[in-house]
Design an enzyme around this catalytic site. Structure first.
Site, PDB file in Angstrom:
ATOM      1  N   HIS A 147       0.198 -14.716  87.376  1.00  0.00           N
ATOM      2  CA  HIS A 147      -0.197 -13.363  87.784  1.00  0.00           C
ATOM      3  C   HIS A 147      -1.682 -13.422  88.163  1.00  0.00           C
ATOM      4  O   HIS A 147      -2.519 -13.829  87.341  1.00  0.00           O
ATOM      5  CB  HIS A 147       0.048 -12.373  86.647  1.00  0.00           C
ATOM      6  N   GLU A 166      -0.123 -14.965  75.661  1.00  0.00           N
ATOM      7  CA  GLU A 166      -0.885 -13.809  76.143  1.00  0.00           C
ATOM      8  C   GLU A 166      -2.247 -13.807  75.446  1.00  0.00           C
ATOM      9  O   GLU A 166      -2.332 -13.656  74.225  1.00  0.00           O
ATOM     10  CB  GLU A 166      -0.148 -12.504  75.806  1.00  0.00           C
ATOM     11  N   HIS A 178      -1.220 -16.302  80.052  1.00  0.00           N
ATOM     12  CA  HIS A 178      -1.279 -14.981  80.698  1.00  0.00           C
ATOM     13  C   HIS A 178      -2.261 -14.088  79.938  1.00  0.00           C
ATOM     14  O   HIS A 178      -2.790 -14.464  78.887  1.00  0.00           O
ATOM     15  CB  HIS A 178       0.105 -14.308  80.653  1.00  0.00           C
ATOM     16  N   GLU A 212      -4.886 -12.111  86.013  1.00  0.00           N
ATOM     17  CA  GLU A 212      -5.002 -12.465  84.587  1.00  0.00           C
ATOM     18  C   GLU A 212      -6.020 -13.602  84.482  1.00  0.00           C
ATOM     19  O   GLU A 212      -5.678 -14.790  84.472  1.00  0.00           O
ATOM     20  CB  GLU A 212      -3.616 -12.805  84.050  1.00  0.00           C
TER      21      GLU A 212
HETATM   22  O1  LIG Z   1       1.388  -6.794  79.838  1.00  0.00           O
HETATM   23  C1  LIG Z   1       2.377  -6.848  80.551  1.00  0.00           C
HETATM   24  O2  LIG Z   1       3.088  -5.844  80.754  1.00  0.00           O
HETATM   25  C2  LIG Z   1       2.805  -8.146  81.192  1.00  0.00           C
HETATM   26  C3  LIG Z   1       2.018  -9.374  80.801  1.00  0.00           C
HETATM   27  C4  LIG Z   1       2.784 -10.578  81.328  1.00  0.00           C
HETATM   28  O3  LIG Z   1       2.590 -10.950  82.449  1.00  0.00           O
HETATM   29  N1  LIG Z   1       3.728 -11.063  80.532  1.00  0.00           N
HETATM   30  C5  LIG Z   1       4.689 -12.022  80.966  1.00  0.00           C
HETATM   31  C6  LIG Z   1       5.621 -12.376  79.843  1.00  0.00           C
HETATM   32  C7  LIG Z   1       6.627 -13.429  80.251  1.00  0.00           C
HETATM   33  C8  LIG Z   1       7.681 -13.708  79.190  1.00  0.00           C
HETATM   34  O4  LIG Z   1       8.437 -12.797  78.845  1.00  0.00           O
HETATM   35  O5  LIG Z   1       7.765 -14.867  78.743  1.00  0.00           O
HETATM   36  C9  LIG Z   1       5.483 -11.420  82.122  1.00  0.00           C
HETATM   37  O6  LIG Z   1       5.779 -10.220  82.072  1.00  0.00           O
HETATM   38  O7  LIG Z   1       5.798 -12.152  83.053  1.00  0.00           O
HETATM   39 ZN    ZN Z   2       1.159 -12.327  83.233  1.00  0.00          ZN
END
Ligand SMILES: O=C(O)CCC(=O)N[C@@H](CCC(=O)O)C(=O)O
Ligand code: ZN
EC number: 3.5.1.96
Length: 345
Positions: free
Chosen positions: A63, A224, A160, A66
């Site tokens: 992303h 994260e 992330h 980030e």
């Molecule tokens: O904060 C958020 O809403 C999204 C942060 C983020 O990009 N998280 C990843 C998590 C991926 C996973 O579930 O392994 C995403 O949403 O892609």
């Molecule tokens: Zn992300």
């Protein structure tokens, strides 16, 4: 000549961002014997003179906005290229979406982290740059692990930052393991990064970490690190342990972990995933409500046309709420605490 320039300034991120649509492959050696190969924009491979048993993929910028993880990976790559950080494991570093990094946005046309495990080619197929990048990243990861060979340990940490603040500032998502046990050593590595909150997924996903885990048997996590902020606005001291631990990992210099105790972790599993079904999807709490917040039973969390989503279980907490996702995609996860005793190795 990228090789000469990189050996002098170590700035692979700058080279990537100046060439977001592609970079010609290049190969050179460092004075310490490490072989360096550029495979594409944002894709750099390091092979030490003597490799340990572990093949590591570090990724960031899947992303584009980030930024803290991008800074961590750019500095690690720089110090490897300048010979300031000794390498002892095979390593592939990926800056996932260079065009989105340049744009300062999560994505350009489509969320790259929903396109793995072949999802890039479903439906309309390879119609945009993110879909083609997802396919290319899969191919690079396959090449990396296949060249390492079977029988070696494989890891992928996809770094992330969350869109919102979180009650636990740093946390990890462990992709669905299809019934395989969770590994204490991986939790201990996360704890060394000051990541002690882990969300254990219960179903397959189209994310990069699930792809690495399911297709390559890698120990893989989405990690994260804090909240989305523009370049230059991150307080990198908050991620110093994560940075140190990743550096120690690639250098084969991790100090021994302290004994594993489940009580040191906040473990959650997904109770339900709420997917956006209509353009009217709406969250019924403020933008500054943090991840892992819970509400009393019956509280209204979201509406989607005529559908109402209310708290169904005691302790149910919200993660990744985002009303702006595309229709059909996950708009929020509801999680509950999880006990993993007896399911760890
Ligand atoms: O904060 C958020 O809403 C999204 C942060 C983020 O990009 N998280 C990843 C998590 C991926 C996973 O579930 O392994 C995403 O949403 O892609
Ligand atoms: Zn992300």
């Amino acid at each position: 000549m990228p090789a000469q320039q990189l050996k002098q300034n170590g700035d692979f991120l700058a080279l990537t961002l100046a060439n977001p649509d592609g970079l010609s492959p290049a190969h050179f050696s460092l004075d310490n014997g490490t072989q360096v190969e550029i495979w594409d924009t944002g894709v750099i491979y390091f092979e030490p003179a003597r490799s340990g048993q572990l093949d590591i993929v570090l990724s960031c910028g899947v992303h584009g906005n980030e930024t803290a993880p991008i800074e961590i990976c750019a500095a690690l790559v720089r110090d490897l290229l300048l010979g300031k950080l000794q390498l002892s494991e095979r390593l592939l570093v990926l800056f996932g979406n260079p065009a989105a990094i340049n744009n300062g946005t999560r994505e350009i046309e489509e969320n790259l982290n929903r396109l793995f495990s072949g999802h890039h080619s479903k439906g309309a197929g390879l119609i945009n740059a993110e879909r083609r990048r997802a396919q290319a990243l899969e191919n690079y990861v396959s090449r990396f692990y296949q060249h390492g060979g079977e029988g070696r340990e494989r890891a992928l940490y996809d770094l992330h930052t969350a869109i919102r603040g979180s009650r636990f500032e740093k946390f990890a998502v462990c992709p669905f393991l299809h019934g395989k046990p969770w590994k204490k050593a991986q939790f201990q590595l996360l704890a060394a990064c000051e990541v002690t909150t882990v969300l254990l997924m219960q179903t397959p996903a189209s994310t990069f970490s699930y792809y690495a885990s399911n297709s390559h048997g890698a120990d893989a996590f989405t990690v994260e690190l804090g909240k989305v902020r523009p370049f230059g606005e991150n307080d990198m001291r908050r991620f110093a342990k994560a940075e140190q631990t990743l550096r120690a990992l690639v250098s084969g210099a991790l100090p021994p972990f302290s004994e594993f105790r489940q009580a040191d972790f906040q473990l959650y599993e997904v109770y339900r995933s709420i997917n956006k079904q209509t353009q009217d999807f709406k969250l019924h709490f403020a933008d500054d409500v943090e991840n892992f917040t819970s509400y009393p039973l019956g509280s209204l969390l979201a509406t989607d046309g005529d559908l109402e989503y209310r708290v169904e279980r005691e302790g149910e907490a919200i993660i990744f709420p985002n009303a702006k996702v595309a229709i059909g995609q996950r708009a929020m996860l509801m999680v509950v605490p999880k006990d993993v005793s007896g399911q760890l190795i």
